[in-house]
Design a protein around this motif. Structure first.
Motif, PDB file in Angstrom:
ATOM      1  N   CYS A 161      13.699  10.141  -1.556  1.00 23.50           N
ATOM      2  CA  CYS A 161      12.399  10.228  -0.876  1.00 23.50           C
ATOM      3  C   CYS A 161      11.489  11.196  -1.634  1.00 23.50           C
ATOM      4  O   CYS A 161      11.959  12.005  -2.434  1.00 23.50           O
ATOM      5  CB  CYS A 161      12.608  10.715   0.560  1.00 23.50           C
ATOM      6  SG  CYS A 161      11.136  10.522   1.588  1.00 23.50           S
ATOM      7  N   LYS A 182       9.506  13.157   0.196  1.00 21.36           N
ATOM      8  CA  LYS A 182       9.349  14.277   1.136  1.00 21.36           C
ATOM      9  C   LYS A 182      10.682  14.993   1.286  1.00 21.36           C
ATOM     10  O   LYS A 182      11.731  14.471   0.900  1.00 21.36           O
ATOM     11  CB  LYS A 182       8.906  13.767   2.505  1.00 21.36           C
ATOM     12  CG  LYS A 182       7.701  12.876   2.479  1.00 21.36           C
ATOM     13  CD  LYS A 182       6.433  13.662   2.567  1.00 21.36           C
ATOM     14  CE  LYS A 182       5.249  12.722   2.615  1.00 21.36           C
ATOM     15  NZ  LYS A 182       3.985  13.309   2.431  1.00 21.36           N
ATOM     16  N   CYS A 242      11.736  16.497   4.526  1.00 23.75           N
ATOM     17  CA  CYS A 242      11.634  16.902   5.925  1.00 23.75           C
ATOM     18  C   CYS A 242      12.878  17.699   6.307  1.00 23.75           C
ATOM     19  O   CYS A 242      13.995  17.268   5.998  1.00 23.75           O
ATOM     20  CB  CYS A 242      11.476  15.678   6.820  1.00 23.75           C
ATOM     21  SG  CYS A 242      10.064  14.660   6.359  1.00 23.75           S
ATOM     22  N   CYS A 247      16.018  16.101   7.998  1.00 24.27           N
ATOM     23  CA  CYS A 247      16.500  14.838   7.435  1.00 24.27           C
ATOM     24  C   CYS A 247      17.509  15.090   6.314  1.00 24.27           C
ATOM     25  O   CYS A 247      17.375  16.022   5.545  1.00 24.27           O
ATOM     26  CB  CYS A 247      15.299  14.056   6.901  1.00 24.27           C
ATOM     27  SG  CYS A 247      15.751  12.537   6.069  1.00 24.27           S
ATOM     28  N   ASN A 262      14.276   4.469   2.398  1.00 23.70           N
ATOM     29  CA  ASN A 262      13.850   5.596   3.238  1.00 23.70           C
ATOM     30  C   ASN A 262      12.332   5.694   3.295  1.00 23.70           C
ATOM     31  O   ASN A 262      11.760   6.083   4.308  1.00 23.70           O
ATOM     32  CB  ASN A 262      14.382   6.918   2.677  1.00 23.70           C
ATOM     33  CG  ASN A 262      15.875   6.889   2.501  1.00 23.70           C
ATOM     34  OD1 ASN A 262      16.604   6.690   3.460  1.00 23.70           O
ATOM     35  ND2 ASN A 262      16.344   7.067   1.271  1.00 23.70           N
ATOM     36  N   ARG A 312       2.110   8.453   6.444  1.00 22.75           N
ATOM     37  CA  ARG A 312       1.332   9.532   5.844  1.00 22.75           C
ATOM     38  C   ARG A 312       0.807   9.163   4.458  1.00 22.75           C
ATOM     39  O   ARG A 312      -0.113   9.790   3.948  1.00 22.75           O
ATOM     40  CB  ARG A 312       2.172  10.822   5.770  1.00 22.75           C
ATOM     41  CG  ARG A 312       2.542  11.344   7.140  1.00 22.75           C
ATOM     42  CD  ARG A 312       3.632  12.370   7.062  1.00 22.75           C
ATOM     43  NE  ARG A 312       4.876  11.797   6.547  1.00 22.75           N
ATOM     44  CZ  ARG A 312       6.019  12.461   6.420  1.00 22.75           C
ATOM     45  NH1 ARG A 312       6.053  13.737   6.747  1.00 22.75           N
ATOM     46  NH2 ARG A 312       7.094  11.872   5.959  1.00 22.75           N
TER      47      ARG A 312
HETATM   48  S1  SF4 Z   1      12.316  11.856   7.350  1.00 24.01           S
HETATM   49 FE1  SF4 Z   1      11.600  10.130   6.153  1.00 24.01          FE
HETATM   50  S2  SF4 Z   1       9.927  10.981   4.935  1.00 24.01           S
HETATM   51 FE2  SF4 Z   1      11.111  12.734   5.685  1.00 24.01          FE
HETATM   52  S3  SF4 Z   1      12.590  13.169   4.041  1.00 24.01           S
HETATM   53 FE3  SF4 Z   1      13.585  11.783   5.507  1.00 24.01          FE
HETATM   54  S4  SF4 Z   1      13.233   9.775   4.679  1.00 24.01           S
HETATM   55 FE4  SF4 Z   1      11.788  11.112   3.693  1.00 24.01          FE
END
Ligand code: SF4
Length: 310
Positions: free
Chosen positions: A106, A108, A110, A113, A142, A172
């Motif tokens: 990914c 990001k 988060c 996650c 993802n 986003r």
């Molecule tokens: S929640 Fe979604 S956007 Fe955020 S790190 Fe995990 S996969 Fe990526």
């Protein structure tokens, strides 16, 4: 060699790693079957995706037992030569669809996650074969549009002429071109999964842009609760989505080790939002999950959460 497979999570959703292992061993001339607990095997592969699935209780009768999957070990990966074989869909004849990844990882990071710890930064991956009996495609990326090769992925999917479920669409990073691409795809109801995890992210402008091209009933939005939001912020996100006609689905936060138990508020809120007949009939403050207890109290009391990860 005699190979046994165990899908520890059950057979509700095909396990991609086991399908690839099956192909790999069949190509080598080995016999592959579901482990039956009666015979002795040269090698048994056990795969567990979810930490909350109960572990296999049987004593495994095999010379070599290999455990893998996020439920056992977040870091363990299939070797490269197995990762890239076409999955053997014949071991799951009850599931008539294909599973595809066009990317792993990914952009990001988060904090709630596991993707970054498990797969790292986004990278495009090779396309594996479709289920010959498949009627639609489950795309499990993802963050589908973070893949630099997302346009090729859309082109591939459109060429199959099959219906598609897109599990990871990051609202986003949505823009007009991506929304237009979504509109070009064969999508049924709730087949685009977006998320509104952080109440501080204002996803509404991007969502409105997406809705110019994509029918609202095709979108489902996961809403994370119990991590860093208050009940007021949860309620606000749900109502904003609902005003735009987008279906919300509440997910109470679960930690990797599955130690955290959702609070009563989280269970009640999820039970109101996710049961659509409730959500559509009355407001959260009037929801009475237990005799004499109305959920309006949660909003009045301004409950604060323990935001720490367990
Ligand atoms: S929640 Fe979604 S956007 Fe955020 S790190 Fe995990 S996969 Fe990526």
């Amino acid at each position: 060699m005699k190979i046994g497979l165990i899908d520890v999570d059950g057979h509700n959703f095909p396990n991609l790693a086991l399908m690839k292992l099956s192909s790999y061993h069949k190509e080598k001339g080995d016999s592959v079957e579901w482990y039956n607990g009666l015979e002795y095997y040269d090698k048994v592969y056990m795969s567990k995706i979810f930490t909350f699935s109960p572990d296999e209780k049987r004593v495994i009768q095999a010379k070599n037992v290999i455990r893998g999957g996020t439920g056992y070990d977040i870091q363990k990966k299939l070797p490269y030569h197995i990762e890239n074989v076409d999955p053997d869909y014949s071991i799951y004849p009850m599931h008539q669809y294909s599973i595809m990844f066009f990317s792993r990882g990914c952009i990001k990071k988060c904090p709630f996650c596991l993707v970054w710890d498990k797969e790292g930064k986004i990278n495009s991956v090779g396309i594996t074969g479709l289920n010959p009996d498949g009627k639609h495609i489950e795309v499990l990326d993802n963050n589908f549009f973070a893949n630099p090769l997302w346009r090729d992925a859309v082109m591939f999917l459109n060429k199959t002429k099959q219906y598609v479920n897109l599990h990871g669409v990051d609202i986003r990073i949505m823009n007009e071109e991506k929304a237009h691409a979504l509109n070009s795809m064969k999508l049924k109801g709730s087949s685009i999964h977006i998320a509104w995890d952080n109440p501080k992210d204002d996803i509404i402008p991007n969502l409105k842009q997406m809705l110019k091209y994509v029918k609202r009933y095709k979108i489902m939005c996961y809403v994370l609760i119990g991590y860093w939001s208050t009940p007021e912020q949860d309620y606000e996100r749900i109502m904003k989505l609902s005003e735009l006609g987008v279906d919300p689905f509440v997910q109470p936060y679960r930690d990797y080790h599955n130690k955290r138990i959702p609070t009563q508020y989280e269970k009640d809120f999820a039970s109101w939002v996710n049961k659509k007949e409730r959500f559509k009939s009355f407001s959260f403050k009037d929801f009475e999950p237990r005799k004499g207890f109305k959920c309006g109290i949660y909003l009045k009391n301004k409950i604060q959460f323990n935001h720490e990860r367990v």
